[in-house]
Enzyme design. Structure first.
Site, short mmCIF file in Angstrom:
data_model
loop_
_atom_site.label_atom_id
_atom_site.label_comp_id
_atom_site.label_asym_id
_atom_site.label_seq_id
_atom_site.Cartn_x
_atom_site.Cartn_y
_atom_site.Cartn_z
CB SER A 235 34.01 4.71 22.36
OG SER A 235 34.55 5.42 23.43
CD GLU A 368 31.09 11.62 20.56
OE1 GLU A 368 30.88 10.69 21.36
OE2 GLU A 368 31.14 11.47 19.34
CG HIS A 496 30.75 8.51 24.24
ND1 HIS A 496 31.38 8.76 23.05
CD2 HIS A 496 31.47 7.51 24.83
CE1 HIS A 496 32.43 7.96 22.92
NE2 HIS A 496 32.50 7.18 23.98
#
Ligand SMILES: *[C@@H]1O[C@H](CO)[C@@H](O)[C@H](O)[C@H]1NC(C)=O
Ligand SMILES: *[C@@H]1O[C@H](CO)[C@@H](O)[C@H](O)[C@H]1NC(C)=O
Ligand SMILES: *[C@@H]1O[C@H](CO)[C@@H](O)[C@H](O)[C@H]1NC(C)=O
Ligand SMILES: *[C@@H]1O[C@H](CO)[C@@H](O)[C@H](O)[C@H]1NC(C)=O
Ligand SMILES: *[C@@H]1O[C@H](CO)[C@@H](O)[C@H](O)[C@H]1NC(C)=O
Length: 603
Positions: A235, A368, A496
């Site tokens: 990330s 995500e 995510h």
């Protein structure tokens, strides 16, 4: 899995109990025996000791791997002077050493942060937080091992290097690498800027850079090979790793990177007007005349503010209850000081190939966008509020380029509603999945497509190969629970951060896998692939993948390049499937919506 209530309790408990600042950072131990015996990392049975060049000696501890074998841990090693007092908002300064033996058996508290990923943001941590952790197998020979340096995610406003969240056990089970996890300043402390020498910006990235320099110089003492350093992150940590490739300051400090769910061209990677943002921020700190102060006066005022008040003032930057999620971001330093970290927009650097490329591996998960979407879907107040102003809030969330006029924004928003919401301007049970896909594509998948497309056209990809993967393994745990606060809103697949579940042990977040279970085996497989890349600069089954180059990119209609796909397979047949399907149509749709013709436009 524990009930959500317990998860929060657990997190809070660890936050309260385990991250208490210790009263002294440096423990002076007067141990005669340590001085008389040559300090060696192999001999001692109670606690491992090591001396690091001219810095001083460390006493760490042994930890056991998931599969049982012991390894050495040196926790909370200072790499920079505490960024407090006059050093708040200043570039990090090297830590030049300590007296006696440093107690490196306990993790340091987190960097001070307000965690907006949680439905109810929690404030936690301290400003004096520039430490790193080194984990090293107990090796008998003079082997020098590849080094993996992990940059944690958390949107640059949250996150931790703690072994309770980023546990080294799976990586250490391989016995083949040294792992270093680093902490860096977050939120206002790491990313506010006046874009001049008074508060130059990118402080969190400069912290990472200084940690990398420390590792390059000192990792040999831990049995690491300074020529085989792989940077990996997830990330915002992945975006950070990619930004190090683009920074002259970090050139030569690593030989390859792994970017998990994030690249430097994501739409949340840059704050466009840092000085303006800092003045607005100062207003929320109740600093009077914040628009008229010189930047030097402004920084002095901010430097003397209560740290918790500073953190809470960040709420004022949001345009809606929870958005933008990330307000503290890297900047393009146009002030011309010689230690600038980033001097041009990453999208321009990438599209012009103006940087020293390294071999890299980068991948995505399917869901995500869940990190933003699920908290809205799970909170009835937020969902209704979003619906009551759907078009405007969606538009803002989509981060259209500033130069779009009102008419363009409306038309493009309608295009998105038609594509992802089946024409319904509303968040409901039917449009929820489309909403997830929409944010996933905008924030991650389309940038992923563009970054690969750009790379193979601007860099010698035969010499500096790029490898792609998609993470589609669904196990018993998921970060979805953290995004929704435990509210059950149905299955949104792999989201995510779910890849982290198989990269790091996280005793603060979920119970261990059963030994020998498919999940445990999958973690070993996934980590083995990362380690293989750190060792050889390519993933395990690289030979089964056609190299990703201009010749192969998009050769089939719905493909980019071959990639590894990590999937659930039949029991005991864990596989990496090689596949080459990617939703190219949607990536191209976004490029057309955003007026990105050659993927070179800076948005
Ligand atoms: C600024 O003033 C407002 C209104 O008095 C108050 O609610 C807020 O807590 C203050 N913020 C800080 C950082 O002092
Ligand atoms: C900072 O403010 C918080 C409340 O916002 C307070 O609890 C804390 O004691 C203050 N710290 C200092 C050093 O004044
Ligand atoms: C829902 O969102 C609102 C607005 O951000 C917040 O005040 C509230 O605490 C949230 N509710 C829950 C249960 O998290
Ligand atoms: C939407 O789904 C949730 C959970 O799946 C359910 O509780 C809720 O009643 C549904 N809402 C509507 C409007 O169907
Ligand atoms: C691209 O596809 C064509 C047929 O569609 C094939 O003949 C050619 O070998 C492919 N090129 C590469 C590099 O795979």
């Amino acid at each position: 899995m524990q009930s959500p209530h317990n998860i929060w309790q657990t997190i809070l408990m660890f936050t309260l109990l385990c991250f208490q600042p210790t009263t002294t950072n440096i423990t002076k131990v007067t141990t005669k025996s340590l001085v008389e015996e040559p300090v060696s990392k192999h001999k001692s049975f109670d606690a491992p000791k090591i001396c690091v060049g001219t810095l001083g000696c460390l006493q760490g501890k042994y930890m056991s791997g998931f599969e049982g074998e012991n390894f050495e841990a040196y926790l909370g090693i200072p790499y920079a002077l505490p960024p407090v007092g006059e050093l708040r908002f200043a570039n990090p300064k090297e830590f030049r050493g300590w007296n006696g033996i440093l107690d490196a058996a306990k993790p340091k508290p987190n960097c001070l942060q307000k965690n907006y990923i949680l439905p109810v943001p929690v404030v936690d941590g301290v400003e004096d937080c520039l430490y790193l952790n080194v984990y090293s197998p107990i090796i008998e020979s003079q082997r020098s091992l590849p080094v993996m340096v992990y940059i944690h995610g958390g949107g640059w406003f949250s996150g931790t290097a703690s072994p309770l969240f980023h546990g080294p056990e799976y990586l250490m089970d391989t016995n083949e690498v040294i792992l270093v996890t680093i902490a860096y300043r977050l939120g206002p402390f790491g990313f506010l800027s006046t874009n001049d020498a008074n508060m130059p910006g990118n402080l969190g990235l400069k912290d990472q850079n200084l940690a990398l320099l420390w590792i390059k110089r000192n990792i040999v003492e831990f049995g690491g090979d300074p020529e085989k350093i792989t940077l990996f992150g997830q990330s915002a940590g992945a975006v950070s790793a990619h930004l190090h490739v683009l920074s002259k300051q970090s050139e030569g400090l690593f030989r390859s990177i792994i970017a998990m769910s994030g690249t430097a061209n994501v739409p949340f990677s840059i704050t466009e007007n840092p000085l303006q943002q800092t003045r607005t921020f100062a207003k929320f700190c109740n600093i009077s005349h914040s628009d008229e102060l010189s930047t030097s006066e402004l920084v002095q005022e901010l430097r003397h503010m209560n740290a918790t008040d500073l953190l809470n003032a960040g709420d004022g930057l949001k345009y809606w209850h929870i958005d933008h999620m990330t307000n503290f971001r890297p900047i393009v330093e146009t002030h011309g000081t010689p230690d600038a970290f980033l001097t041009d927009h990453p999208v321009r650097l990438l599209s012009e190939g103006k940087y020293k490329a390294v071999p890299w591996m980068t991948g995505i998960v399917l869901g995500e966008g869940a990190v933003r979407v699920l908290s809205i879907l799970a909170n009835e107040t937020l969902r209704q509020d979003f619906n009551s102003n759907f078009r405007e809030l969606l538009q803002k969330l989509l981060d259209f380029p500033k130069f779009f006029d009102h008419g363009q924004r409306a038309a493009k928003t309608q295009q998105i509603i038609d594509e992802y919401f089946d024409g319904q301007a509303e968040l409901n049970n039917i449009t929820a999945h489309g909403f997830l896909e929409c944010i996933t594509d905008r924030a991650f998948h389309q940038p992923f497509y563009n970054v690969v497309n750009n790379y193979i056209r601007t860099v010698d990809a035969k010499r500096y190969p790029i490898y792609l993967y998609q993470f589609n393994y669904k196990g018993p745990y998921s970060f979805a629970k953290f995004y929704t606060g435990g509210v059950s809103i149905g299955d949104f697949g792999v989201v995510h951060c779910d890849d982290l579940i198989y990269t790091f042990r996280a005793p603060a977040l979920y119970p261990d896998f059963q030994k020998g279970s498919n999940d445990a085996k999958f973690a070993a497989l996934f980590v083995g692939n990362l380690v293989h890349f750190a060792k050889y600069g390519k993933p395990r089954n690289a030979d089964a993948l056609r190299p990703c180059t201009e010749d192969t990119f998009g050769n089939e209609s719905d493909s980019i390049c071959d990639y590894q796909e990590f999937i659930n397979a039949e029991p005991n047949e864990l596989q990496i499937r090689t596949n080459n399907k990617f939703n190219v149509r949607r990536a191209k749709l976004w490029n057309s919506i955003l007026d990105i013709e050659s993927s070179c436009t800076i948005i």
